[in-house]
Design a protein around this motif. Structure first.
Motif, PDB file in Angstrom:
ATOM      1  N   GLU A 138       2.862   7.661   0.433  1.00  0.00           N
ATOM      2  CA  GLU A 138       4.066   7.640  -0.390  1.00  0.00           C
ATOM      3  C   GLU A 138       5.146   6.786   0.270  1.00  0.00           C
ATOM      4  N   ILE A 139       5.908   6.074  -0.541  1.00  0.00           N
ATOM      5  CA  ILE A 139       7.160   5.492  -0.090  1.00  0.00           C
ATOM      6  C   ILE A 139       8.272   6.348  -0.675  1.00  0.00           C
ATOM      7  N   ARG A 140       9.117   6.879   0.191  1.00  0.00           N
ATOM      8  CA  ARG A 140      10.190   7.772  -0.245  1.00  0.00           C
ATOM      9  C   ARG A 140      11.552   7.192   0.119  1.00  0.00           C
ATOM     10  N   TRP A 155       0.417   7.389  -4.307  1.00  0.00           N
ATOM     11  CA  TRP A 155      -0.980   7.182  -4.668  1.00  0.00           C
ATOM     12  C   TRP A 155      -1.320   7.770  -6.035  1.00  0.00           C
ATOM     13  N   ARG A 156      -0.584   8.778  -6.463  1.00  0.00           N
ATOM     14  CA  ARG A 156      -0.890   9.434  -7.744  1.00  0.00           C
ATOM     15  C   ARG A 156      -0.717   8.467  -8.908  1.00  0.00           C
ATOM     16  N   MET A 163       0.119   1.437   0.048  1.00  0.00           N
ATOM     17  CA  MET A 163       1.360   0.697  -0.187  1.00  0.00           C
ATOM     18  C   MET A 163       2.146   0.691   1.113  1.00  0.00           C
ATOM     19  N   ASN A 164       2.954  -0.348   1.293  1.00  0.00           N
ATOM     20  CA  ASN A 164       3.683  -0.443   2.557  1.00  0.00           C
ATOM     21  C   ASN A 164       4.867  -1.397   2.449  1.00  0.00           C
ATOM     22  N   CYS A 165       5.634  -1.430   3.546  1.00  0.00           N
ATOM     23  CA  CYS A 165       6.647  -2.456   3.792  1.00  0.00           C
ATOM     24  C   CYS A 165       7.728  -2.533   2.717  1.00  0.00           C
ATOM     25  N   HIS A 166       8.394  -1.411   2.420  1.00  0.00           N
ATOM     26  CA  HIS A 166       9.558  -1.488   1.541  1.00  0.00           C
ATOM     27  C   HIS A 166      10.736  -1.965   2.373  1.00  0.00           C
ATOM     28  N   ILE A 167      11.171  -3.201   2.141  1.00  0.00           N
ATOM     29  CA  ILE A 167      12.244  -3.810   2.921  1.00  0.00           C
ATOM     30  C   ILE A 167      13.381  -4.211   1.999  1.00  0.00           C
ATOM     31  N   HIS A 168      14.614  -4.044   2.482  1.00  0.00           N
ATOM     32  CA  HIS A 168      15.800  -4.506   1.776  1.00  0.00           C
ATOM     33  C   HIS A 168      16.335  -5.745   2.487  1.00  0.00           C
ATOM     34  N   SER A 169      16.921  -6.653   1.738  1.00  0.00           N
ATOM     35  CA  SER A 169      17.598  -7.792   2.343  1.00  0.00           C
ATOM     36  C   SER A 169      18.988  -7.362   2.760  1.00  0.00           C
TER      37      SER A 169
END
Length: 475
Positions: A138-140, A155-156, A163-169
């Protein structure tokens, strides 16, 4: 008695070296930390065995708060009122503990409340700490000011995809990106309130994009393209090694749906990875190493930190790169560089070798002053375990990083204040409503990333995009 003074320090003093690995009488260890004025309550519990009674008193000027029992859990409104009153000052804690057998303990400590607010949101990937489990990820997104948390992707809704690498600029909630891997692998770009599903690949690339960052303008992304090989160690002290067989850099033009692969950074004899933009977008920093006979010589694989110019009007990379941090000179390997939004600092991870150091105990943060070249070893923040995957706040006064201090297996998000002179304070872990949360959790917090607000999507939105929307192709 156990007495620690607070960390109220003035600018340009040396880093205060604080033990980050010793046993603390409370957990999480909030003794002597500096916290932002907008942080959620620092709930904790006492760690001594055989506690019969415990009384905790918290004082600031004419405000006094009392707690009974092993757990100290704050009322949200009382905590917020206390921080508002105490910003720029210290809050005093004391406790009287009665143990079995008639023994008593008296503890005193302080926390310092900084008037520098922290960006109110942090996102992270929750994943089991082993190498064999990649689904059920999960990305939370968590609000740092309270305990509200929501799922951004899981995943649901994505047919058990990783999934990976949630990045903000630069911590912008309106400019972020993450990947959904697997058969339907795509990048999800969040730009100015619009979500796009992108296939960031082209015929002249060795793979799809892997690591990267978004340009401050939002038009471009800089990425590495990697052929990644996992391998097991025969030595019991090391579990898994991950290395690149090949890697290059590429620029994505989000306006033209075009991938630009610079020939100067696509050499077969050099591995390039972990590219990021400078604060003003005029340069790209990345990590580079000469190719070796892998995996046989993986312990000799050492990456240097490089810098090359970038033209934001054309999306072109300069022809000549310069060395910023020389691996041979420092006898280490650098990865995960991140520039502070104010343009003053670049923070990176230094490992003994390689480019995937989360299972290395010799893995610590460093910070370089980009104006002077001076290096801060960050002794106040580092532990004897893996410290990496860091992210800056939008005002460059705070950063969050993933640390495996303690048990060496589970990564937790820790926060640290840095002033204009690079002075650091003792890190503290993300507060939880349940003070036993981390002891009871079986998942690591991976790649924490700060944000100035909540993003405009959730797991159901992402699930529909992955299943129903055609990915935009890049040429």
């Amino acid at each position: 008695a156990f007495v620690l003074s607070g960390l109220c320090v003035s600018c340009c003093m040396r880093d205060v070296e604080v033990s980050t690995n010793g046993t603390s009488p409370i957990y999480p260890d909030y003794i002597g930390v500096t916290v932002p004025v907008n942080i959620a309550p620092l709930n904790f519990h006492y760690t001594s065995g055989g506690i019969r009674k415990a009384r905790t008193t918290v004082r600031y000027e004419d405000h006094t708060y009392g707690f009974t029992g092993k757990d100290v859990i704050w009322d949200m409104s009382e905590w917020k009122a206390l921080l508002d009153s105490a910003q720029g000052d210290t809050i005093c804690f004391s406790s009287e503990i009665s143990l079995k057998g008639g023994k008593k303990e008296h503890l005193e400590w302080e926390i310092y409340v900084s008037s520098d607010k922290i960006d109110p949101y942090v996102s992270y990937r929750l994943i089991e700490p082993g190498y064999e489990v990649w689904h059920e990820v999960e990305i939370r997104e968590r609000c740092i000011e309270d305990f509200e948390e929501r799922i951004l992707s899981d995943w649901r809704n994505t047919d058990n995809s990783c999934m990976n690498c949630h990045i903000h600029s630069q911590a912008r909630s309106d400019l972020s990106m993450f990947y959904v891997r697997g058969k339907k692998g795509v990048a999800i770009l969040n730009r100015n309130g619009e979500l796009r599903k992108l296939s960031l690949n082209a015929a002249n690339m060795i793979s799809g994009t892997v690591y990267g960052e978004i340009h401050p303008s939002g038009r471009y992304g800089v990425f590495s393209t990697n052929i990644i090989i996992p391998g097991f160690h025969s030595m019991g002290s090391r579990r898994l090694e991950v290395y690149d067989k090949e890697s290059d850099l590429a620029i994505a033009d989000f306006d033209r749906n075009e991938m630009i692969v610079p020939q100067s950074l696509s050499r077969k004899d050099v591995l390039e990875t972990f590219p990021v933009f400078s604060a003003d977008g005029s340069s790209i920093y990345y990590c580079a190493a000469d190719t070796l006979a892998l995996p046989r010589e993986v312990d000799k694989l050492r990456y240097s930190l490089m810098r090359v110019g970038f033209d934001g009007s054309s999306g072109r990379i300069g022809q000549t790169a310069e060395v910023v941090w020389d691996a041979s000179e420092h006898n280490g390997s650098v990865c995960h560089p991140k520039c502070s939004p104010d343009g003053k600092w670049i923070m990176y991870t230094v490992a003994d070798y390689g480019t995937f150091p989360i299972w290395h105990t010799k893995c610590q943060l460093e910070m370089m002053n980009l104006h002077t070249g001076e290096i801060n070893k960050m002794n106040a923040a580092n532990s004897d375990r893996s410290d990496t995957y860091h992210s800056w706040s939008s005002d460059s006064r705070w950063f969050v990083f993933a640390s495996k201090r303690g048990d060496g297996k589970y990564g937790r998000p820790y926060f640290c204040h840095v002033d204009e002179c690079g002075q650091l304070t003792k890190p503290f872990v993300l507060p939880q409503e349940d003070p036993w949360h981390y002891e009871n959790s079986l998942r690591s917090f991976n790649i924490p990333d700060l944000s100035d607000g909540p993003v405009n999507f959730d797991a159901e939105t992402i699930g529909r995009m992955v299943k129903e929307v055609e990915a935009e192709e890049f040429k």
